[in-house]
Design an enzyme around this catalytic site. Sequence first.
Site, PDB file in Angstrom:
ATOM      1  N   PHE A   1       0.874  -1.185   0.000  1.00 14.39           N
ATOM      2  CA  PHE A   1       0.000   0.000   0.000  1.00 14.39           C
ATOM      3  C   PHE A   1       0.907   1.230   0.000  1.00 14.39           C
ATOM      4  O   PHE A   1       1.845   1.314   0.791  1.00 14.39           O
ATOM      5  CB  PHE A   1      -0.897  -0.016   1.246  1.00 14.39           C
ATOM      6  CG  PHE A   1      -2.153   0.784   1.118  1.00 14.39           C
ATOM      7  CD1 PHE A   1      -3.369   0.157   0.926  1.00 14.39           C
ATOM      8  CD2 PHE A   1      -2.133   2.174   1.197  1.00 14.39           C
ATOM      9  CE1 PHE A   1      -4.547   0.897   0.819  1.00 14.39           C
ATOM     10  CE2 PHE A   1      -3.289   2.915   1.095  1.00 14.39           C
ATOM     11  CZ  PHE A   1      -4.511   2.275   0.911  1.00 14.39           C
TER      12      PHE A   1
ATOM     13  N   CYS B   1       3.551   3.029   4.938  1.00 13.21           N
ATOM     14  CA  CYS B   1       3.202   4.450   4.799  1.00 13.21           C
ATOM     15  C   CYS B   1       1.696   4.585   4.949  1.00 13.21           C
ATOM     16  O   CYS B   1       0.939   4.007   4.163  1.00 13.21           O
ATOM     17  CB  CYS B   1       3.658   4.967   3.440  1.00 13.21           C
ATOM     18  SG  CYS B   1       3.120   6.648   3.131  1.00 13.21           S
ATOM     19  N   VAL B   2       1.275   5.332   5.953  1.00 15.44           N
ATOM     20  CA  VAL B   2      -0.149   5.558   6.193  1.00 15.44           C
ATOM     21  C   VAL B   2      -0.403   7.058   6.030  1.00 15.44           C
ATOM     22  O   VAL B   2       0.237   7.876   6.702  1.00 15.44           O
ATOM     23  CB  VAL B   2      -0.564   5.081   7.606  1.00 15.44           C
ATOM     24  CG1 VAL B   2      -2.080   5.095   7.736  1.00 15.44           C
ATOM     25  CG2 VAL B   2      -0.027   3.693   7.899  1.00 15.44           C
ATOM     26  N   ILE B   3      -1.308   7.387   5.120  1.00 13.17           N
ATOM     27  CA  ILE B   3      -1.564   8.806   4.825  1.00 13.17           C
ATOM     28  C   ILE B   3      -2.993   9.158   5.207  1.00 13.17           C
ATOM     29  O   ILE B   3      -3.948   8.523   4.746  1.00 13.17           O
ATOM     30  CB  ILE B   3      -1.308   9.112   3.332  1.00 13.17           C
ATOM     31  CG1 ILE B   3       0.136   8.743   2.969  1.00 13.17           C
ATOM     32  CG2 ILE B   3      -1.573  10.588   3.035  1.00 13.17           C
ATOM     33  CD1 ILE B   3       0.470   8.913   1.505  1.00 13.17           C
TER      34      ILE B   3
ATOM     35  N   HIS C   1      -9.850   5.218   7.738  1.00 14.18           N
ATOM     36  CA  HIS C   1      -9.185   4.092   8.394  1.00 14.18           C
ATOM     37  C   HIS C   1      -7.833   4.497   8.983  1.00 14.18           C
ATOM     38  O   HIS C   1      -7.224   3.725   9.717  1.00 14.18           O
ATOM     39  CB  HIS C   1      -8.932   2.943   7.391  1.00 14.18           C
ATOM     40  CG  HIS C   1     -10.152   2.181   7.025  1.00 14.18           C
ATOM     41  ND1 HIS C   1     -10.899   2.467   5.916  1.00 14.18           N
ATOM     42  CD2 HIS C   1     -10.740   1.125   7.625  1.00 14.18           C
ATOM     43  CE1 HIS C   1     -11.910   1.627   5.847  1.00 14.18           C
ATOM     44  NE2 HIS C   1     -11.848   0.814   6.866  1.00 14.18           N
TER      45      HIS C   1
ATOM     46  N   PHE D   1       9.811   0.149  13.904  1.00 11.72           N
ATOM     47  CA  PHE D   1       8.649   0.819  13.307  1.00 11.72           C
ATOM     48  C   PHE D   1       9.138   1.815  12.251  1.00 11.72           C
ATOM     49  O   PHE D   1       9.420   2.977  12.567  1.00 11.72           O
ATOM     50  CB  PHE D   1       7.870   1.530  14.421  1.00 11.72           C
ATOM     51  CG  PHE D   1       6.600   2.189  13.979  1.00 11.72           C
ATOM     52  CD1 PHE D   1       5.484   1.448  13.665  1.00 11.72           C
ATOM     53  CD2 PHE D   1       6.517   3.583  13.911  1.00 11.72           C
ATOM     54  CE1 PHE D   1       4.290   2.065  13.267  1.00 11.72           C
ATOM     55  CE2 PHE D   1       5.337   4.216  13.525  1.00 11.72           C
ATOM     56  CZ  PHE D   1       4.224   3.446  13.196  1.00 11.72           C
TER      57      PHE D   1
ATOM     58  N   ARG E   1       9.524  12.501   3.785  1.00  3.46           N
ATOM     59  CA  ARG E   1      10.177  11.534   4.686  1.00  3.46           C
ATOM     60  C   ARG E   1      10.660  10.295   3.942  1.00  3.46           C
ATOM     61  O   ARG E   1      11.103   9.331   4.571  1.00  3.46           O
ATOM     62  CB  ARG E   1       9.198  11.121   5.788  1.00  3.46           C
ATOM     63  CG  ARG E   1       8.793  12.294   6.663  1.00  3.46           C
ATOM     64  CD  ARG E   1       7.713  11.926   7.650  1.00  3.46           C
ATOM     65  NE  ARG E   1       7.025  13.118   8.108  1.00  3.46           N
ATOM     66  CZ  ARG E   1       5.845  13.116   8.711  1.00  3.46           C
ATOM     67  NH1 ARG E   1       5.220  11.980   8.934  1.00  3.46           N
ATOM     68  NH2 ARG E   1       5.287  14.237   9.100  1.00  3.46           N
TER      69      ARG E   1
HETATM   70  N1  INI Z   1      -2.550   0.591   4.491  1.00  5.72           N
HETATM   71  C1  INI Z   1      -1.419   1.343   4.475  1.00  5.72           C
HETATM   72  O1  INI Z   1      -0.310   0.781   4.540  1.00  5.72           O
HETATM   73  N2  INI Z   1      -1.497   2.695   4.410  1.00  5.72           N
HETATM   74  C2  INI Z   1      -2.696   3.341   4.347  1.00  5.72           C
HETATM   75  O2  INI Z   1      -2.680   4.600   4.264  1.00  5.72           O
HETATM   76  C3  INI Z   1      -3.889   2.597   4.363  1.00  5.72           C
HETATM   77  N3  INI Z   1      -5.141   3.245   4.302  1.00  5.72           N
HETATM   78  O3  INI Z   1      -5.178   4.478   4.293  1.00  5.72           O
HETATM   79  O4  INI Z   1      -6.210   2.624   4.262  1.00  5.72           O
HETATM   80  C4  INI Z   1      -3.777   1.180   4.430  1.00  5.72           C
HETATM   81  N4  INI Z   1      -4.883   0.409   4.443  1.00  5.72           N
HETATM   82  C5  INI Z   1      -4.856  -1.010   4.169  1.00  5.72           C
HETATM   83  C6  INI Z   1      -4.606  -1.824   5.404  1.00  5.72           C
HETATM   84  O5  INI Z   1      -3.268  -1.703   5.844  1.00  5.72           O
HETATM   85  C7  INI Z   1      -4.870  -3.305   5.150  1.00  5.72           C
HETATM   86  O6  INI Z   1      -4.005  -3.799   4.163  1.00  5.72           O
HETATM   87  C8  INI Z   1      -6.304  -3.625   4.730  1.00  5.72           C
HETATM   88  O7  INI Z   1      -7.215  -3.017   5.623  1.00  5.72           O
HETATM   89  C9  INI Z   1      -6.537  -5.150   4.723  1.00  5.72           C
HETATM   90  O8  INI Z   1      -6.405  -5.673   6.044  1.00  5.72           O
END
Ligand code: INI
Length: 154
Positions: A23, A81-83, A89, A114, A128
Amino acid sequence: MPEVLEGDLMTRDAKIALVVSRFNDFITSRLLDAAVDCYSRHGGDAGQLTVAHVPGSMELPVAAMKLAKTRKPDAVVCLGCVIRGQTSHYDHVASEAAHGIARVGIETGVPTIFGVITADTLEQAIERAGSKQGNQGAKAMLAAIEMVNLLKTI
Ligand code: INI
C-alpha cells in the site's frame, strides 16, 4: 564511572528481515531501497537480508511476528506508509500497526523497528521518503543495526 551500554552502527553482517507494505508502494519502495542501501553502506552484505511483502501496514505485525519466530533474524524492520487524507481508516491502521509492531519486539525479544511513515498528506510522506526530512527506511535500518549491537552488550 557508570557502565555505559550502547550499540554501534556496524552491521557485522547481522541477519535482518524486512517487511514492506505494498500500500503506497510509490513511497514504500523508496523506503526499502534506502534501507538496503544503508545496510550495505554500513558494511553489510545484502545477501544477509530477507524481504517480505505484505498488502498494507495492518499486515506488518503478523508477518514480522512469524519471521521473528521462525527465521530467527537479529532484527526485523517494518516499512509502511499511512496517509491521513486517503481514508478514515487512517487512525486504526496507524495505531494497530504501531501497537502490533511493538508487541512483536516485546514478545519475541527480536528488535522490531517501526519504519512506518504516518503523514497527513502525500507531500509530507514524500518529504520523509528521500527528500527534505531524509528517508524513514534508512533511519529504521540504522535503528535496527544499533539495537542488534546494543542487545549483544546487555
Ligand atoms: N494501508 C497502508 O499501509 N497505508 C494506508 O494509508 C492505508 N489506508 O489508508 O487505508 C492502508 N490500508 C490497508 C490496510 O493496511 C490493510 O491492508 C487492509 O485493511 C486489509 O487488512
